[in-house]
Scaffold this motif. Structure first.
Motif, PDB file in Angstrom:
ATOM      1  N   GLN A  92       0.853  -1.178   0.000  1.00 54.78           N
ATOM      2  CA  GLN A  92       0.000   0.000   0.000  1.00 54.78           C
ATOM      3  C   GLN A  92       0.888   1.226   0.000  1.00 54.78           C
ATOM      4  OE1 GLN A  92      -3.476   0.350  -0.075  1.00 54.78           O
ATOM      5  NE2 GLN A  92      -3.001   2.521  -0.311  1.00 54.78           N
ATOM      6  N   MET A  93       0.730   2.061  -1.005  1.00 50.73           N
ATOM      7  CA  MET A  93       1.584   3.241  -1.151  1.00 50.73           C
ATOM      8  C   MET A  93       0.730   4.501  -1.051  1.00 50.73           C
ATOM      9  SD  MET A  93       4.055   1.923  -4.242  1.00 50.73           S
ATOM     10  CE  MET A  93       2.741   2.003  -5.461  1.00 50.73           C
ATOM     11  N   ASN A  94       0.970   5.268  -0.019  1.00 46.88           N
ATOM     12  CA  ASN A  94       0.238   6.514   0.204  1.00 46.88           C
ATOM     13  C   ASN A  94       1.172   7.706   0.045  1.00 46.88           C
ATOM     14  OD1 ASN A  94      -2.046   4.960   0.892  1.00 46.88           O
ATOM     15  ND2 ASN A  94      -1.490   4.948   3.056  1.00 46.88           N
ATOM     16  N   SER A  95       0.582   8.860  -0.131  1.00 46.98           N
ATOM     17  CA  SER A  95       1.353  10.110  -0.252  1.00 46.98           C
ATOM     18  C   SER A  95       2.494   9.964  -1.261  1.00 46.98           C
ATOM     19  CB  SER A  95       1.916  10.516   1.116  1.00 46.98           C
ATOM     20  OG  SER A  95       0.880  10.673   2.058  1.00 46.98           O
ATOM     21  N   LEU A  96       2.148   9.459  -2.420  1.00 46.15           N
ATOM     22  CA  LEU A  96       3.169   9.193  -3.430  1.00 46.15           C
ATOM     23  C   LEU A  96       3.847  10.474  -3.897  1.00 46.15           C
ATOM     24  CD1 LEU A  96       1.302   6.394  -5.345  1.00 46.15           C
ATOM     25  CD2 LEU A  96       3.625   6.200  -4.422  1.00 46.15           C
ATOM     26  N   LYS A  97       5.128  10.337  -4.188  1.00 44.76           N
ATOM     27  CA  LYS A  97       5.954  11.456  -4.643  1.00 44.76           C
ATOM     28  C   LYS A  97       6.519  11.135  -6.026  1.00 44.76           C
ATOM     29  CE  LYS A  97       7.520  12.207   0.134  1.00 44.76           C
ATOM     30  NZ  LYS A  97       8.713  12.304   1.021  1.00 44.76           N
ATOM     31  N   PRO A  98       6.871  12.147  -6.791  1.00 44.66           N
ATOM     32  CA  PRO A  98       7.468  11.875  -8.108  1.00 44.66           C
ATOM     33  C   PRO A  98       8.699  10.976  -8.013  1.00 44.66           C
ATOM     34  CG  PRO A  98       6.807  14.159  -7.970  1.00 44.66           C
ATOM     35  CD  PRO A  98       6.597  13.579  -6.607  1.00 44.66           C
ATOM     36  N   GLU A  99       9.443  11.082  -6.931  1.00 44.07           N
ATOM     37  CA  GLU A  99      10.641  10.243  -6.785  1.00 44.07           C
ATOM     38  C   GLU A  99      10.319   8.780  -6.505  1.00 44.07           C
ATOM     39  OE1 GLU A  99       9.959  13.122  -5.210  1.00 44.07           O
ATOM     40  OE2 GLU A  99      10.692  13.085  -3.125  1.00 44.07           O
ATOM     41  N   ASP A 100       9.048   8.458  -6.319  1.00 44.47           N
ATOM     42  CA  ASP A 100       8.632   7.062  -6.182  1.00 44.47           C
ATOM     43  C   ASP A 100       8.436   6.395  -7.544  1.00 44.47           C
ATOM     44  OD1 ASP A 100       6.556   8.072  -3.438  1.00 44.47           O
ATOM     45  OD2 ASP A 100       8.510   7.063  -3.323  1.00 44.47           O
ATOM     46  N   THR A 101       8.537   7.160  -8.602  1.00 48.24           N
ATOM     47  CA  THR A 101       8.369   6.608  -9.945  1.00 48.24           C
ATOM     48  C   THR A 101       9.424   5.549 -10.221  1.00 48.24           C
ATOM     49  OG1 THR A 101       7.379   8.638 -10.822  1.00 48.24           O
ATOM     50  CG2 THR A 101       8.450   7.160 -12.403  1.00 48.24           C
ATOM     51  N   ALA A 102       8.961   4.344 -10.563  1.00 50.91           N
ATOM     52  CA  ALA A 102       9.871   3.220 -10.787  1.00 50.91           C
ATOM     53  C   ALA A 102       9.051   2.008 -11.205  1.00 50.91           C
ATOM     54  CB  ALA A 102      10.660   2.902  -9.522  1.00 50.91           C
ATOM     55  N   ALA A 103       9.782   0.982 -11.632  1.00 54.37           N
ATOM     56  CA  ALA A 103       9.177  -0.330 -11.824  1.00 54.37           C
ATOM     57  C   ALA A 103       9.317  -1.080 -10.504  1.00 54.37           C
ATOM     58  CB  ALA A 103       9.866  -1.087 -12.934  1.00 54.37           C
ATOM     59  N   TYR A 104       8.200  -1.537  -9.974  1.00 54.13           N
ATOM     60  CA  TYR A 104       8.183  -2.220  -8.681  1.00 54.13           C
ATOM     61  C   TYR A 104       8.061  -3.729  -8.905  1.00 54.13           C
ATOM     62  CZ  TYR A 104       7.657   2.181  -6.192  1.00 54.13           C
ATOM     63  OH  TYR A 104       7.873   3.435  -5.668  1.00 54.13           O
ATOM     64  N   SER A 105       8.922  -4.476  -8.227  1.00 49.06           N
ATOM     65  CA  SER A 105       8.933  -5.932  -8.366  1.00 49.06           C
ATOM     66  C   SER A 105       8.866  -6.586  -7.000  1.00 49.06           C
ATOM     67  CB  SER A 105      10.210  -6.401  -9.066  1.00 49.06           C
ATOM     68  OG  SER A 105      10.336  -5.835 -10.355  1.00 49.06           O
ATOM     69  N   CYS A 106       8.243  -7.744  -6.963  1.00 50.05           N
ATOM     70  CA  CYS A 106       8.222  -8.532  -5.737  1.00 50.05           C
ATOM     71  C   CYS A 106       9.178  -9.709  -5.905  1.00 50.05           C
ATOM     72  CB  CYS A 106       6.821  -9.024  -5.424  1.00 50.05           C
ATOM     73  SG  CYS A 106       6.096 -10.033  -6.729  1.00 50.05           S
ATOM     74  N   ALA A 107       9.632 -10.237  -4.788  1.00 52.09           N
ATOM     75  CA  ALA A 107      10.555 -11.364  -4.839  1.00 52.09           C
ATOM     76  C   ALA A 107      10.495 -12.150  -3.543  1.00 52.09           C
ATOM     77  CB  ALA A 107      11.982 -10.887  -5.099  1.00 52.09           C
ATOM     78  N   ARG A 108      10.873 -13.389  -3.625  1.00 49.54           N
ATOM     79  CA  ARG A 108      10.963 -14.245  -2.447  1.00 49.54           C
ATOM     80  C   ARG A 108      12.329 -14.076  -1.801  1.00 49.54           C
ATOM     81  NH1 ARG A 108      11.256 -20.622  -3.354  1.00 49.54           N
ATOM     82  NH2 ARG A 108      13.121 -19.871  -4.433  1.00 49.54           N
ATOM     83  N   GLY A 109      12.335 -13.864  -0.495  1.00 48.76           N
ATOM     84  CA  GLY A 109      13.581 -13.696   0.217  1.00 48.76           C
ATOM     85  C   GLY A 109      14.140 -15.014   0.722  1.00 48.76           C
ATOM     86  N   LEU A 110      15.425 -15.218   0.529  1.00 43.22           N
ATOM     87  CA  LEU A 110      16.092 -16.418   1.038  1.00 43.22           C
ATOM     88  C   LEU A 110      16.497 -16.239   2.491  1.00 43.22           C
ATOM     89  CD1 LEU A 110      18.302 -17.220  -2.075  1.00 43.22           C
ATOM     90  CD2 LEU A 110      16.018 -18.085  -1.501  1.00 43.22           C
TER      91      LEU A 110
END
Length: 121
Positions: free
Chosen positions: A81-99
């Protein structure tokens, strides 16, 4: 295990978005899960992580207080959940499994296909 992220889009500064990442082909409840992002021309950076049961979370300083990571093990899904988004949050967001509990992308595999978040000013 395969991971598929969704929920990105174009929003204005101050808006909110919720990203979802659905896992298939494994035992989701046994995975540490993380969100990372990569802006154009920049390295991939840690955003947030959550423990197997969801009791423990970790956030990058840049998003702490604005973003919330959560999971629903019954649905094999982790959310951001992303609130109060800023221009610097612009990106490709990826999820991953942590080892292991870590902020390094080297400790995460596999990776889902990213979902693009664009925040206009």
């Amino acid at each position: 295990v395969q991971l598929q992220a969704s929920g990105g889009g174009l929003v204005q500064a101050g808006d909110s978005l919720r990203l979802s990442c659905v896992a298939s082909g494994g035992t989701f409840s046994t995975y540490i899960m993380g969100w990372f992002r990569q802006a154009p021309g920049k390295e991939r950076e840690f955003v947030a992580a959550i423990s197997r049961g969801g009791a423990t979370t970790d956030y990058a300083i840049s998003v702490k207080g604005r973003f919330t990571i959560s999971r629903d093990n019954a649905k094999n899904t982790v959310y951001l959940q992303m609130n109060s988004l800023k221009p610097e949050d612009t990106a490709a967001y990826s999820c991953a499994r942590g080892l292991s509990p870590s902020r390094s992308p080297l400790h995460y595999t596999p990776w889902g296909q990213g979902t693009l978040v664009t925040v206009s000013s």
